[in-house]
Write a protein that holds these residues in place. Structure first.
Motif, short mmCIF file in Angstrom:
data_model
loop_
_atom_site.label_atom_id
_atom_site.label_comp_id
_atom_site.label_asym_id
_atom_site.label_seq_id
_atom_site.Cartn_x
_atom_site.Cartn_y
_atom_site.Cartn_z
N LYS A 70 0.83 -1.21 0.00
CA LYS A 70 0.00 0.00 0.00
C LYS A 70 0.86 1.25 0.00
O LYS A 70 0.58 2.21 -0.73
CB LYS A 70 -0.93 0.01 1.22
N PHE A 71 1.90 1.26 0.83
CA PHE A 71 2.77 2.42 0.93
C PHE A 71 3.47 2.69 -0.40
O PHE A 71 3.46 3.82 -0.91
CB PHE A 71 3.80 2.21 2.04
N PHE A 72 4.06 1.65 -1.00
CA PHE A 72 4.76 1.83 -2.27
C PHE A 72 3.80 2.21 -3.39
O PHE A 72 4.13 3.03 -4.24
CB PHE A 72 5.54 0.57 -2.65
N GLU A 73 2.61 1.62 -3.40
CA GLU A 73 1.60 1.98 -4.40
C GLU A 73 1.26 3.47 -4.31
O GLU A 73 1.17 4.16 -5.32
CB GLU A 73 0.33 1.15 -4.25
N SER A 74 1.06 3.96 -3.08
CA SER A 74 0.70 5.37 -2.92
C SER A 74 1.84 6.28 -3.36
O SER A 74 1.61 7.30 -4.01
CB SER A 74 0.29 5.67 -1.47
N VAL A 75 3.08 5.92 -3.04
CA VAL A 75 4.22 6.74 -3.44
C VAL A 75 4.37 6.73 -4.96
O VAL A 75 4.59 7.78 -5.58
CB VAL A 75 5.52 6.25 -2.75
N ILE A 76 4.25 5.56 -5.58
CA ILE A 76 4.38 5.46 -7.04
C ILE A 76 3.23 6.21 -7.72
O ILE A 76 3.46 6.96 -8.69
CB ILE A 76 4.44 3.99 -7.50
N ASP A 77 2.01 6.03 -7.24
CA ASP A 77 0.87 6.75 -7.82
C ASP A 77 1.05 8.26 -7.72
O ASP A 77 0.77 9.00 -8.68
CB ASP A 77 -0.44 6.34 -7.13
N GLU A 78 1.50 8.71 -6.57
CA GLU A 78 1.75 10.15 -6.37
C GLU A 78 2.79 10.65 -7.37
O GLU A 78 2.63 11.72 -7.96
CB GLU A 78 2.22 10.38 -4.94
N ARG A 79 3.84 9.87 -7.57
CA ARG A 79 4.91 10.27 -8.49
C ARG A 79 4.42 10.30 -9.93
O ARG A 79 4.73 11.21 -10.68
CB ARG A 79 6.08 9.29 -8.34
N VAL A 80 3.63 9.30 -10.32
CA VAL A 80 3.11 9.25 -11.69
C VAL A 80 2.12 10.38 -11.93
O VAL A 80 2.12 11.01 -12.99
CB VAL A 80 2.47 7.86 -11.96
N GLU A 81 1.28 10.68 -10.93
CA GLU A 81 0.29 11.75 -11.07
C GLU A 81 0.93 13.11 -11.23
O GLU A 81 0.44 13.95 -11.98
CB GLU A 81 -0.65 11.77 -9.86
N CYS A 82 2.03 13.34 -10.53
CA CYS A 82 2.68 14.66 -10.63
C CYS A 82 3.57 14.76 -11.87
O CYS A 82 4.16 15.79 -12.12
CB CYS A 82 3.43 15.01 -9.36
#
Length: 157
Positions: free
Chosen positions: A90-102
């Protein structure tokens, strides 16, 4: 900051905890581009890393005597491993999603971190010949953070 505050009120400081926090912040900066410290209110990352390190050092009887692998279900080790995996996922998914979104993860004006390099490799898989899935990226991040955390801590313990 924490040490200065403790010095002002003349209280004791746990230097081991402060050094582990500093090490984790440095590692997070190198891997994720930002730190996940207690001051920012985001961090259960230190707790996840601590649990991961404890699980890595836990003796699993089923690894040595396969007919007794059922013991890990009774003593709760399987549940702890599963929870640790889900927390990191969950933590890595949120960090990766945040990075891809920005829009980072493939170059740009900002400094690249380890996650940016992995996302750029994933994006340019046709040019590099390296195919990275999202699970592979999460595994590499976990390996990188574990290796960076484990190395300095073994010298302190």
């Amino acid at each position: 900051m924490f040490v200065r505050l403790s010095a002002r009120i003349a209280s004791m400081v746990n230097l081991s905890e402060a050094l582990v926090g500093l090490t984790n912040d440095i590692i997070c900066r190198a891997v994720f581009g930002k730190k996940f410290s207690r001051d920012e209110g985001v961090n259960h990352f230190n707790a996840m890393l601590t649990e991961f390190m404890l699980l890595m050092g836990t003796f699993d009887l089923g690894d040595f005597v396969t007919s007794l692998a059922w013991v890990t279900r009774l003593n709760g080790l399987d549940a702890r491993v599963k929870k640790c995996f889900e927390d990191f996922d969950k933590f890595f998914e949120s960090v990766i999603d945040e990075r891809v979104e920005c829009g980072r993860g493939g170059g740009g004006d900002e400094r690249e971190d380890f996650l940016d390099v992995l996302l750029a490799l994933q994006k340019d898989s046709s040019n590099t010949g390296v195919t990275l899935s999202r699970d592979s990226i999460k595994g590499l991040i976990l390996l990188k953070t574990h290796l960076l955390v484990a190395t300095p801590l073994h010298g302190l313990l």
